[in-house]
Design a protein around this motif. Structure first.
Motif, mmCIF file in Angstrom:
data_model
loop_
_atom_site.group_PDB
_atom_site.id
_atom_site.type_symbol
_atom_site.label_atom_id
_atom_site.label_comp_id
_atom_site.label_asym_id
_atom_site.label_seq_id
_atom_site.Cartn_x
_atom_site.Cartn_y
_atom_site.Cartn_z
ATOM 1 N N LEU A 420 48.002 -8.384 -8.513
ATOM 2 C CA LEU A 420 46.874 -7.859 -7.748
ATOM 3 C C LEU A 420 46.621 -6.384 -8.039
ATOM 4 C CD1 LEU A 420 47.597 -9.645 -4.346
ATOM 5 C CD2 LEU A 420 45.758 -10.168 -5.954
ATOM 6 N N LYS A 421 47.688 -5.627 -8.232
ATOM 7 C CA LYS A 421 47.521 -4.212 -8.578
ATOM 8 C C LYS A 421 46.850 -4.064 -9.939
ATOM 9 C CE LYS A 421 51.404 -2.374 -5.899
ATOM 10 N NZ LYS A 421 52.738 -1.755 -5.968
ATOM 11 N N ASP A 422 47.298 -4.852 -10.916
ATOM 12 C CA ASP A 422 46.728 -4.762 -12.261
ATOM 13 C C ASP A 422 45.260 -5.184 -12.269
ATOM 14 O OD1 ASP A 422 49.067 -3.816 -13.248
ATOM 15 O OD2 ASP A 422 49.684 -5.664 -14.244
ATOM 16 N N VAL A 423 44.957 -6.234 -11.527
ATOM 17 C CA VAL A 423 43.571 -6.692 -11.476
ATOM 18 C C VAL A 423 42.692 -5.637 -10.810
ATOM 19 C CG1 VAL A 423 42.030 -8.403 -10.473
ATOM 20 C CG2 VAL A 423 44.156 -9.141 -11.550
ATOM 21 N N ALA A 424 43.208 -5.046 -9.712
ATOM 22 C CA ALA A 424 42.430 -4.019 -9.018
ATOM 23 C C ALA A 424 42.167 -2.817 -9.917
ATOM 24 C CB ALA A 424 43.163 -3.575 -7.755
ATOM 25 N N ALA A 425 43.124 -2.504 -10.797
ATOM 26 C CA ALA A 425 42.970 -1.364 -11.703
ATOM 27 C C ALA A 425 42.268 -1.757 -13.002
ATOM 28 C CB ALA A 425 44.336 -0.766 -12.015
ATOM 29 N N ARG A 426 41.827 -3.017 -13.084
ATOM 30 C CA ARG A 426 41.142 -3.531 -14.273
ATOM 31 C C ARG A 426 41.986 -3.374 -15.540
ATOM 32 N NH1 ARG A 426 35.950 -4.489 -12.658
ATOM 33 N NH2 ARG A 426 35.214 -3.343 -10.837
ATOM 34 N N ARG A 427 43.304 -3.645 -15.372
ATOM 35 C CA ARG A 427 44.201 -3.542 -16.521
ATOM 36 C C ARG A 427 44.475 -4.888 -17.179
ATOM 37 N NH1 ARG A 427 47.177 0.450 -13.135
ATOM 38 N NH2 ARG A 427 48.385 -1.286 -12.271
ATOM 39 N N GLY A 428 43.907 -5.960 -16.625
ATOM 40 C CA GLY A 428 44.243 -7.269 -17.150
ATOM 41 C C GLY A 428 45.582 -7.722 -16.598
ATOM 42 N N THR A 429 46.103 -8.825 -17.109
ATOM 43 C CA THR A 429 47.341 -9.384 -16.554
ATOM 44 C C THR A 429 48.459 -9.519 -17.573
ATOM 45 O OG1 THR A 429 46.524 -11.643 -16.961
ATOM 46 C CG2 THR A 429 46.089 -10.679 -14.779
ATOM 47 N N SER A 430 48.321 -8.922 -18.737
ATOM 48 C CA SER A 430 49.386 -9.055 -19.747
ATOM 49 C C SER A 430 50.677 -8.402 -19.273
ATOM 50 C CB SER A 430 48.934 -8.446 -21.075
ATOM 51 O OG SER A 430 48.586 -7.082 -20.911
ATOM 52 N N CYS A 436 56.347 -10.933 -14.323
ATOM 53 C CA CYS A 436 56.566 -12.196 -13.625
ATOM 54 C C CYS A 436 57.493 -13.119 -14.407
ATOM 55 C CB CYS A 436 55.229 -12.892 -13.351
ATOM 56 S SG CYS A 436 54.177 -11.989 -12.189
ATOM 57 N N ASP A 437 57.390 -13.072 -15.716
ATOM 58 C CA ASP A 437 58.275 -13.877 -16.555
ATOM 59 C C ASP A 437 59.724 -13.435 -16.366
ATOM 60 O OD1 ASP A 437 58.423 -15.925 -18.790
ATOM 61 O OD2 ASP A 437 59.455 -14.233 -19.727
ATOM 62 N N ARG A 438 59.922 -12.118 -16.316
ATOM 63 C CA ARG A 438 61.270 -11.580 -16.137
ATOM 64 C C ARG A 438 61.829 -11.906 -14.759
ATOM 65 N NH1 ARG A 438 62.621 -6.902 -13.821
ATOM 66 N NH2 ARG A 438 60.484 -6.143 -13.912
ATOM 67 N N LEU A 439 60.942 -11.983 -13.771
ATOM 68 C CA LEU A 439 61.392 -12.249 -12.414
ATOM 69 C C LEU A 439 61.567 -13.732 -12.120
ATOM 70 C CD1 LEU A 439 59.084 -9.801 -10.403
ATOM 71 C CD2 LEU A 439 61.501 -9.474 -10.923
ATOM 72 N N LEU A 440 60.616 -14.573 -12.582
ATOM 73 C CA LEU A 440 60.490 -15.928 -12.045
ATOM 74 C C LEU A 440 60.688 -17.071 -13.019
ATOM 75 C CD1 LEU A 440 57.327 -15.366 -9.789
ATOM 76 C CD2 LEU A 440 59.640 -15.825 -8.984
ATOM 77 N N VAL A 516 49.436 -15.812 -14.998
ATOM 78 C CA VAL A 516 50.632 -15.377 -15.727
ATOM 79 C C VAL A 516 51.382 -16.553 -16.338
ATOM 80 C CG1 VAL A 516 50.925 -13.259 -14.404
ATOM 81 C CG2 VAL A 516 51.963 -15.370 -13.565
ATOM 82 N N GLY A 517 50.756 -17.716 -16.350
ATOM 83 C CA GLY A 517 51.312 -18.865 -17.056
ATOM 84 C C GLY A 517 52.498 -19.531 -16.390
ATOM 85 N N LEU A 518 52.590 -19.464 -15.051
ATOM 86 C CA LEU A 518 53.743 -20.049 -14.368
ATOM 87 C C LEU A 518 53.355 -21.161 -13.399
ATOM 88 C CD1 LEU A 518 55.878 -16.858 -13.602
ATOM 89 C CD2 LEU A 518 56.393 -18.656 -15.249
#
Length: 528
Positions: A420-430, A436-440, A516-518
């Motif tokens: 949500l932070k990345d989307v709000a900052a218009r940084r995309g989700t890469s 998220c991959d590292r966490l989940l 994020v592909g999960l």
């Protein structure tokens, strides 16, 4: 500043169903006089920005809260009922605490390597004290001041694990040094929180973001840290009574005594805790209200309205953090839109189990259900017939299920908040996808979730190694032929409950996972 001889003048606006109850026991010789404050309770104070930590000064004149968005300490006057000019401090201020005389505020600037020293009389920053950086470029996070004047603070860093440090500041010399006698040579996790008792003789310390749930005490009289007490679940907040003889730790609402032994657990959990001076009444923030806790019977006995929404989903500092006045008459909690001030004298009691005629059930009459006996049913084994191994195994299954579900929910929240932070900052989700991959990602053996599951499965293997599913009536899975299958089922059901909670909490949670592909890994989020 002293309040000697001043009486309480708290004007409450409450509904007729509210009963007025005193908070705490009789005052002793060392107890400060009541606050001289007039306000409506609850009083919601609107304040924009990301608030991190909050304190009420000992003289009951001001509430101070760090505002990371403005790099400021917000100041609220309890006498005028208004916000005053904020105090500019360092970058991303997180924790804060007052000196014993109330003349100084120490602010942990998590966006830089320094501590701000604020003069409360001038309401201005007097100096910034540099903090030597560690190998992970850690920065100040949480602060607590002892009655000797020594300032203790933890540090945080980008990532997780043991990269933070426990440091102390000598205010007389401005010298910062590492306390190598704490835990692992003075290191701690990135979410280690410190809280002082009301008399500042004791500091409680909890290490967050680690499943063992470590708790410590520091004694100012001896200048010694206690040994580690593990609660075996994720914790992130601690509160103490006047002298540090009673501690309350959340989430989980654990009540600990002066030796850090577990005195009791209060069901329900929460985020943000406080304890009165006597150590008999506690408070926790849960479900948009403040629970009132009896610390002798370990029961929630009522609740206090907050006057604003409180989304207590984040770990570390922020929404849900709770402060209590020295006399125990006022609470202040960080909310979604600022903070609220709440009188502890206005308590909504828990509903009685017996409904009175004036309170008809809104759902209509309850149908009478007559159970149909089954001739071939096998009665469940009575609890007292379980052997010691079966009892230990069942306790282990319950414990690891709680730990695993807490960890999964925390990790999913971290992932979603990053998206949500990345989307709000218009940084995309890469970048979010990598986090998220590292966490989940359950297919990565080094992901945080995989490591937590391995810890849970290992505990089951160790404590249930000589137990068969039949000996514990095969909970969760009747067809299980091994205790590993039973354990896997328990963890799977716990995960499904978490996923349903996440789906109900985050708007378009399924879409966030898909970004994020999960999606496939957490089908319970996208399911019915």
């Amino acid at each position: 500043m002293s309040c000697v001889g001043i009486r309480v003048r708290v004007a409450l606006i409450v509904a007729t169903a509210v009963t007025i109850a005193t908070a705490g026991s009789a005052l002793d010789a060392g107890t400060p006089p009541p606050c001289d404050v007039t306000l409506t309770s609850p009083l919601a104070v609107s304040l924009s920005g990301q608030l991190a930590d909050i304190v009420i000064d000992d003289s009951c004149q001001h509430i101070y809260t760090t505002n990371k968005s403005g790099n400021q300490v917000a100041v609220f006057s309890l006498q005028t009922g208004k916000l005053e000019t904020p105090i500019a401090v360092g970058s991303l201020p997180a924790g804060l605490d007052l000196s014993p005389d109330g003349a100084t505020i120490y602010v942990a600037n998590s966006g830089g390597n320094n501590i701000s020293v604020v003069d409360t009389a001038q309401e201005a920053e007097a100096q910034k004290i540099p903090v030597p950086t560690g190998f992970l470029n850690d920065t100040p996070f949480s602060v607590a001041v002892s009655n000797t004047g020594v300032v203790f603070f933890s540090t945080t860093f980008s990532g997780s694990g043991f990269g933070g440090r426990l440091l102390q500041l000598d205010p007389a010399t401005s010298v910062v040094s590492q306390r190598t006698d704490f835990w692992f040579y003075g290191t701690n996790t990135e979410l280690t929180l410190l809280r002082a008792s009301a008399d500042r003789s004791t500091i409680g310390i909890v290490a967050g973001d680690i499943s063992s749930g470590p708790v410590f005490k520091y004694s100012a009289a001896t200048d010694v840290f206690s040994k580690e007490k593990d609660l075996n679940t994720f914790v992130d907040d601690v509160a103490l009574d006047a002298t540090g003889t009673t501690l309350v730790v959340d989430p989980g609402t654990f009540v600990l005594d002066s030796t850090l032994s577990l005195a009791g657990t209060i069901v329900g959990g929460g985020r943000g805790v406080a304890v009165d001076r006597a150590g008999t009444i506690g408070y926790r923030v849960r479900d948009g209200k403040i629970d009132v806790l009896d610390l002798t019977t370990f029961l929630a006995t009522g609740s206090l309205a907050i006057g604003d929404t409180v989304n207590t989903t984040s770990y570390g500092f922020g929404v849900g953090r709770l402060a209590i006045s020295r006399d125990g008459s006022l609470l202040s909690v960080i909310t979604d839109h600022g903070f609220s001030i709440v009188s502890t004298n206005s308590t909504v009691p828990q509903p009685s189990a017996t409904r009175t005629p004036s309170q008809p059930c809104p759902c209509g009459p309850r149908p009478t259900i007559t159970p149909t006996p089954t001739a071939t049913a096998t009665p469940h084994r009575a609890p007292e017939t379980f052997n010691s191994g079966a009892r230990l195994c069942q306790a282990t299954l319950a414990s690891v299920a709680r730990t695993y579900s807490t960890a999964e929910q925390r990790l999913m929240q971290k992932c979603f908040d990053r998206i949500l932070k990345d989307v709000a900052a218009r940084r995309g989700t890469s970048a979010s996808a990598r986090t998220c991959d590292r966490l989940l990602n359950p297919d990565r053996i080094d992901s945080a979730l995989s490591r937590t599951r391995e810890e849970a499965e290992s505990a089951i293997r160790v404590h249930c190694k000589d137990v068969s599913p039949e000996e514990i009536d095969s909970p969760c899975l009747d067809t299980a032929v091994s205790i590993s299958e039973t354990g896997a089922c328990v963890l799977r059901e716990s995960a499904r409950n978490v996923e349903r909670t996440i789906a109900a909490t985050y708007q378009n949670a399924c879409g966030l996972l898909d970004a994020v592909g999960l999606t496939a890994a957490f089908s319970g989020v996208c399911g019915p």
